[in-house]
Motif scaffolding. Structure first.
Motif, PDB file in Angstrom:
ATOM      1  N   GLU A  36      -9.137  59.313 -27.190  1.00  0.00           N
ATOM      2  CA  GLU A  36      -9.142  60.712 -26.759  1.00  0.00           C
ATOM      3  C   GLU A  36      -8.226  60.920 -25.569  1.00  0.00           C
ATOM      4  OE1 GLU A  36     -13.211  60.511 -24.069  1.00  0.00           O
ATOM      5  OE2 GLU A  36     -13.297  61.449 -26.027  1.00  0.00           O
ATOM      6  N   LEU A  37      -7.793  62.169 -25.404  1.00  0.00           N
ATOM      7  CA  LEU A  37      -7.016  62.552 -24.234  1.00  0.00           C
ATOM      8  C   LEU A  37      -7.931  62.553 -23.017  1.00  0.00           C
ATOM      9  CD1 LEU A  37      -4.877  65.540 -25.522  1.00  0.00           C
ATOM     10  CD2 LEU A  37      -4.014  63.375 -24.647  1.00  0.00           C
ATOM     11  N   LYS A  38      -7.367  62.210 -21.876  1.00  0.00           N
ATOM     12  CA  LYS A  38      -8.131  62.200 -20.626  1.00  0.00           C
ATOM     13  C   LYS A  38      -7.570  63.261 -19.687  1.00  0.00           C
ATOM     14  CE  LYS A  38     -10.691  58.914 -21.978  1.00  0.00           C
ATOM     15  NZ  LYS A  38     -12.108  59.034 -22.134  1.00  0.00           N
ATOM     16  N   SER A  39      -8.444  63.910 -18.970  1.00  0.00           N
ATOM     17  CA  SER A  39      -8.068  64.927 -18.005  1.00  0.00           C
ATOM     18  C   SER A  39      -7.194  64.322 -16.907  1.00  0.00           C
ATOM     19  CB  SER A  39      -9.337  65.517 -17.388  1.00  0.00           C
ATOM     20  OG  SER A  39      -9.056  66.172 -16.189  1.00  0.00           O
ATOM     21  N   LYS A  40      -6.076  65.005 -16.596  1.00  0.00           N
ATOM     22  CA  LYS A  40      -5.191  64.518 -15.537  1.00  0.00           C
ATOM     23  C   LYS A  40      -5.936  64.427 -14.207  1.00  0.00           C
ATOM     24  CE  LYS A  40      -2.157  67.403 -17.268  1.00  0.00           C
ATOM     25  NZ  LYS A  40      -1.121  68.362 -17.461  1.00  0.00           N
ATOM     26  N   THR A  41      -6.834  65.365 -13.959  1.00  0.00           N
ATOM     27  CA  THR A  41      -7.607  65.364 -12.711  1.00  0.00           C
ATOM     28  C   THR A  41      -8.489  64.126 -12.634  1.00  0.00           C
ATOM     29  OG1 THR A  41      -7.621  67.774 -12.717  1.00  0.00           O
ATOM     30  CG2 THR A  41      -9.240  66.678 -11.317  1.00  0.00           C
ATOM     31  N   ARG A  42      -9.209  63.801 -13.702  1.00  0.00           N
ATOM     32  CA  ARG A  42     -10.075  62.623 -13.703  1.00  0.00           C
ATOM     33  C   ARG A  42      -9.270  61.335 -13.597  1.00  0.00           C
ATOM     34  NH1 ARG A  42     -13.507  61.826 -18.278  1.00  0.00           N
ATOM     35  NH2 ARG A  42     -14.503  60.304 -16.952  1.00  0.00           N
ATOM     36  N   VAL A  43      -8.114  61.298 -14.257  1.00  0.00           N
ATOM     37  CA  VAL A  43      -7.260  60.107 -14.188  1.00  0.00           C
ATOM     38  C   VAL A  43      -6.760  59.918 -12.767  1.00  0.00           C
ATOM     39  CG1 VAL A  43      -5.077  59.106 -14.951  1.00  0.00           C
ATOM     40  CG2 VAL A  43      -6.590  60.181 -16.623  1.00  0.00           C
ATOM     41  N   GLU A  45      -8.162  61.029  -9.956  1.00  0.00           N
ATOM     42  CA  GLU A  45      -9.294  60.668  -9.097  1.00  0.00           C
ATOM     43  C   GLU A  45      -9.670  59.200  -9.274  1.00  0.00           C
ATOM     44  OE1 GLU A  45     -12.335  63.459 -10.143  1.00  0.00           O
ATOM     45  OE2 GLU A  45     -11.430  65.075  -8.980  1.00  0.00           O
ATOM     46  N   ALA A  46      -9.675  58.715 -10.499  1.00  0.00           N
ATOM     47  CA  ALA A  46     -10.072  57.335 -10.783  1.00  0.00           C
ATOM     48  C   ALA A  46      -9.000  56.332 -10.372  1.00  0.00           C
ATOM     49  CB  ALA A  46     -10.390  57.170 -12.267  1.00  0.00           C
ATOM     50  N   ASN A  47      -7.754  56.786 -10.215  1.00  0.00           N
ATOM     51  CA  ASN A  47      -6.636  55.907  -9.890  1.00  0.00           C
ATOM     52  C   ASN A  47      -5.912  56.390  -8.636  1.00  0.00           C
ATOM     53  OD1 ASN A  47      -6.263  54.070 -12.476  1.00  0.00           O
ATOM     54  ND2 ASN A  47      -6.763  56.120 -13.190  1.00  0.00           N
ATOM     55  N   ALA A  48      -6.679  56.792  -7.636  1.00  0.00           N
ATOM     56  CA  ALA A  48      -6.106  57.388  -6.423  1.00  0.00           C
ATOM     57  C   ALA A  48      -5.083  56.472  -5.756  1.00  0.00           C
ATOM     58  CB  ALA A  48      -7.215  57.748  -5.439  1.00  0.00           C
ATOM     59  N   ALA A  49      -5.360  55.188  -5.657  1.00  0.00           N
ATOM     60  CA  ALA A  49      -4.435  54.252  -5.014  1.00  0.00           C
ATOM     61  C   ALA A  49      -3.131  54.148  -5.805  1.00  0.00           C
ATOM     62  CB  ALA A  49      -5.075  52.878  -4.881  1.00  0.00           C
ATOM     63  N   PHE A  51      -1.688  56.485  -7.731  1.00  0.00           N
ATOM     64  CA  PHE A  51      -0.880  57.686  -7.561  1.00  0.00           C
ATOM     65  C   PHE A  51      -0.374  57.825  -6.133  1.00  0.00           C
ATOM     66  CE2 PHE A  51      -3.065  58.724 -11.527  1.00  0.00           C
ATOM     67  CZ  PHE A  51      -1.976  59.098 -12.289  1.00  0.00           C
ATOM     68  N   ALA A  52      -1.131  57.382  -5.148  1.00  0.00           N
ATOM     69  CA  ALA A  52      -0.672  57.419  -3.765  1.00  0.00           C
ATOM     70  C   ALA A  52       0.529  56.496  -3.573  1.00  0.00           C
ATOM     71  CB  ALA A  52      -1.790  57.028  -2.812  1.00  0.00           C
ATOM     72  N   ALA A  53       0.460  55.307  -4.128  1.00  0.00           N
ATOM     73  CA  ALA A  53       1.552  54.348  -4.017  1.00  0.00           C
ATOM     74  C   ALA A  53       2.787  54.813  -4.785  1.00  0.00           C
ATOM     75  CB  ALA A  53       1.109  52.984  -4.500  1.00  0.00           C
ATOM     76  N   SER A  54       2.578  55.360  -5.970  1.00  0.00           N
ATOM     77  CA  SER A  54       3.728  55.791  -6.758  1.00  0.00           C
ATOM     78  C   SER A  54       4.398  57.029  -6.153  1.00  0.00           C
ATOM     79  CB  SER A  54       3.345  56.052  -8.221  1.00  0.00           C
ATOM     80  OG  SER A  54       2.416  57.090  -8.330  1.00  0.00           O
ATOM     81  N   SER A  55       3.636  57.901  -5.496  1.00  0.00           N
ATOM     82  CA  SER A  55       4.257  59.063  -4.860  1.00  0.00           C
ATOM     83  C   SER A  55       5.049  58.647  -3.619  1.00  0.00           C
ATOM     84  CB  SER A  55       3.227  60.127  -4.498  1.00  0.00           C
ATOM     85  OG  SER A  55       2.385  59.678  -3.470  1.00  0.00           O
ATOM     86  N   LYS A  56       4.604  57.601  -2.917  1.00  0.00           N
ATOM     87  CA  LYS A  56       5.352  57.091  -1.759  1.00  0.00           C
ATOM     88  C   LYS A  56       6.682  56.506  -2.197  1.00  0.00           C
ATOM     89  CE  LYS A  56       1.455  56.002   1.204  1.00  0.00           C
ATOM     90  NZ  LYS A  56       0.665  54.912   1.797  1.00  0.00           N
ATOM     91  N   GLU A  57       6.716  55.834  -3.357  1.00  0.00           N
ATOM     92  CA  GLU A  57       7.945  55.219  -3.832  1.00  0.00           C
ATOM     93  C   GLU A  57       8.943  56.257  -4.322  1.00  0.00           C
ATOM     94  OE1 GLU A  57       7.524  52.086  -6.598  1.00  0.00           O
ATOM     95  OE2 GLU A  57       6.406  50.842  -5.197  1.00  0.00           O
ATOM     96  N   ASN A  58       8.466  57.406  -4.758  1.00  0.00           N
ATOM     97  CA  ASN A  58       9.352  58.452  -5.261  1.00  0.00           C
ATOM     98  C   ASN A  58      10.008  59.243  -4.138  1.00  0.00           C
ATOM     99  OD1 ASN A  58       8.829  57.771  -7.902  1.00  0.00           O
ATOM    100  ND2 ASN A  58       7.190  59.250  -8.134  1.00  0.00           N
ATOM    101  N   HIS A  59       9.533  59.089  -2.892  1.00  0.00           N
ATOM    102  CA  HIS A  59      10.092  59.855  -1.772  1.00  0.00           C
ATOM    103  C   HIS A  59      10.962  58.992  -0.929  1.00  0.00           C
ATOM    104  CE1 HIS A  59       7.781  63.575  -2.277  1.00  0.00           C
ATOM    105  NE2 HIS A  59       6.929  62.763  -2.901  1.00  0.00           N
TER     106      HIS A  59
END
Length: 59
Positions: A36-43, A45-49, A51-59
């Protein structure tokens, strides 16, 4: 490439890697284990570290 670039977010329900679906600028997440598809919000929240790390690398 770093480990973050090679990593994939995990399913918030079963903890298995998610498949990223990208089309027309939209990004969705599908779990092959739950089938099944998973909500972007839940994904995010469950993988906060992840997404935080990947957003730092993109900047």
């Amino acid at each position: 490439m770093t480990d973050i670039q090679n990593a994939t977010p995990l399913c918030p329900d079963c903890g298995k890697p998610l498949e990223e679906l990208v089309a027309c600028g939209a990004r969705d997440y599908f779990c092959n284990s739950c089938n099944e598809l998973k909500s972007k919000t839940r994904v995010r929240e469950a993988n906060a570290a992840f997404f935080a790390a990947s957003s730092k690398e993109n900047h």
